[in-house]
Design an enzyme around this catalytic site. Structure first.
Site, PDB file in Angstrom:
ATOM      1  N   GLY A   1       0.842  -1.199   0.000  1.00 62.70           N
ATOM      2  CA  GLY A   1       0.000   0.000   0.000  1.00 62.70           C
ATOM      3  C   GLY A   1       0.871   1.240   0.000  1.00 62.70           C
ATOM      4  CG  ASN A   2      -0.155   4.623  -1.483  1.00 56.26           C
ATOM      5  OD1 ASN A   2      -0.887   5.412  -0.896  1.00 56.26           O
ATOM      6  ND2 ASN A   2      -0.513   3.998  -2.613  1.00 56.26           N
TER       7      ASN A   2
END
Ligand code: CTP
Length: 367
Positions: A176-177
Site C-alpha cells: 500500500g502507500n
C-alpha cells in the site's frame, strides 16, 4: 454579537397550546454582519421537554452558521410534534409571518410545509439527517446557501478516485502507500458544494463524506478500476486523485505466509491497471479527465508526459520536495497544468486547493 432569545410563553399561550412549544430568537453576526437577515422557521419534531433541552445546542449551531455566512438569522423554532392539524397551523403561521425559508426536520413536517407554501415562493429546505440537536438544520441551511452560488459544476456528474489501494500479499499483509484520501475527499466535497452529483470511489481510508456524495468503497486497484470504469460511463468529469498501487503480488497466498518456514523471500509483482490511462483511452467528446502527478524530481517534465500519455485535460502536480504537503498532511502545494496553461499556487489547506481545482474545472467547462 448581538443576540436576543426568548421563549413564547404567557401571552402566546394560544400558540403554545396549538403548537406544543414555540421559541424565537435572532442570531446576528454583530459588527461583522453583512448581507441579508433571513427569517427562518424551524419545525422540529420532538416533545416539548426535549426541545427545551436542545434549544441551546440549536442556538450555538445557528450562531456559528450566521458567523460563517455573514448573515443574520431571525428564527422561530416550533415543536411540530402532534397531528397534521398542528403542522398545518404552523405552516400557515410561517407563511403569515413572511419567513424567507422553512426548515422542517422530519418527513411529515416536510410534506405539510410544502403544501402550506404551495402558493408562495418560500423555499422549504430540508436535510435527510433528522437530527434534532441542530446538525440537520445546519445541513439544510448549507444546502440552501450553496444553491444560491452559481457554478458551472451544478448538475455535472463528477467521478473522483481517492485514497490508496491495498494489494493483498496474504490474508494479513498488503502492498500500500501513505495516502489518506484527504485531497480526493476535499475535491469531492467542493464539487458537491457547487452542486455537482459526486461519485467518490474511495480506497481504504478513515475519511468521512457528506451523505449526498455517492461513495463506493474499494480496496484493491482491480476493485477501483471496475468501479471507476462503471461510473465513467455516466460522468461528465473524472478526477483521479487516488494513489493507486502500481504493482500487485502475482500470487495471493490464501494463508498467512509463515516467516520461519519461508526464510528470505522474493515477491513476484505484476503491474496493476493504470485507471487514469484506461479512462483516458475511452474518454468521450465533452468528458473531462483530470489526473494528479506525485513526483520526487523533474516534476513538470514528468507531469507534462503524464498529461499527454494518459489523455488528460488537466494535471495537478505535487512534489514530495515541498515539506509539509502531500501524504498525511492537511496542506498541499500544487501546480495545475493543462494544454496551454500552467498555474502555480501557494501552499494552502487541501480544502482551499480543492477550490482552486474546482475553479480550474469551471474554466475548462467554459472554454
Ligand atoms: N493512476 C491510476 N492508476 C494507476 C496509477 C496512477 O489511475 N495504477 C493515476 C493517479 O490517480 C494519478 C495519475 O494516474 O491521477 C498519475 O499517478 P502517479 O502515481 O503520479 O503516476 P504513475 O502513472 O503511477 O507513474 P509513476 O509512478 O511512474 O510516476
Amino acid at each position: 454579537m448581538n443576540k436576543t432569545f426568548r421563549k413564547i410563553v404567557g401571552g402566546a399561550l394560544a400558540v403554545t397550546a396549538l403548537m406544543g412549544l414555540a421559541a424565537c430568537g435572532s442570531k446576528t453576526e454583530g459588527d461583522k454582519a453583512e448581507g441579508k437577515t433571513y427569517k427562518v422557521g424551524i419545525v422540529q419534531f420532538v416533545d416539548d421537554a426535549s426541545l427545551n433541552q436542545i434549544e441551546a445546542a440549536i442556538e450555538a449551531e445557528l450562531d456559528a452558521k450566521a458567523k460563517e455566512l455573514g448573515v443574520t438569522f431571525d428564527y422561530t423554532l416550533y415543536n411540530g410534534q402532534g397531528d397534521a392539524t398542528t403542522l398545518n397551523q404552523i405552516g400557515a403561521e410561517l407563511v403569515g409571518k413572511g419567513v424567507d425559508l422553512i426548515v422542517p426536520i422530519a418527513t411529515p413536517a416536510v410534506k405539510i410545509m410544502q403544501s402550506a407554501t404551495e402558493d408562495t415562493e418560500i423555499p422549504i429546505v430540508f436535510s435527510a439527517v433528522s437530527d434534532p440537536v441542530g446538525s440537520g438544520i445546519v445541513d439544510a441551511l448549507d444546502a440552501y446557501f450553496d444553491s444560491l452560488t452559481p457554478s458551472l459544476l451544478r448538475g455535472k456528474r463528477v467521478l473522483i478516485t481517492a485514497g490508496p489501494t491495498y494489494e493483498k500479499i496474504d490474508p494479513v499483509r498488503f502492498i500500500g502507500n501513505y495516502s489518506t484520501g484527504k485531497m480526493g475527499f476535499a475535491i469531492a466535497e467542493e464539487c458537491r458544494r457547487r452542486g455537482a452529483e459526486v461519485v467518490l470511489v474511495a480506497g481504504p481510508v478513515s475519511q468521512i463524506c457528506h451523505k449526498a456524495i455517492r461513495r463506493v468503497d474499494v480496496e484493491s486497484c482491480e476493485e477501483m478500476f471496475n468501479a471507476a470504469n462503471e461510473a465513467m460511463d455516466e460522468a461528465d468529469i473524472a478526477v483521479m486523485a487516488a494513489a493507486v498501487a502500481d504493482y500487485r503480488p502475482a500470487v495471493l497466498a490464501d494463508r498467512k505466509i509463515k516467516r520461519e518456514k519461508t526464510g528470505a523471500m522474493t515477491l513476484d509483482l505484476l503491474p496493476t491497471h493504470d485507471i487514469a490511462a484506461a479512462l483516458g483511452a475511452k474518454k468521450r467528446d465533452g468528458q473531462l479527465l483530470v489526473g494528479f502527478a506525485l513526483e520526487t524530481d523533474n516534476a513538470m517534465v514528468n507531469a507534462q508526459e503524464k498529461l499527454v500519455r494518459k489523455n488528460l485535460d488537466m494535471i495537478v502536480v505535487n512534489s514530495l520536495q515541498n515539506e509539509g504537503t502531500c501524504f498525511q498532511s492537511d496542506n498541499n502545494k500544487v501546480t495545475i497544468m493543462g494544454h496551454g496553461f500552467v498555474e502555480e499556487y501557494d501552499k494552502k489547506p487541501k480544502s482551499e486547493v480543492a477550490k482552486d481545482i474546482a475553479d480550474q474545472l469551471e474554466a475548462l467547462l467554459q472554454s
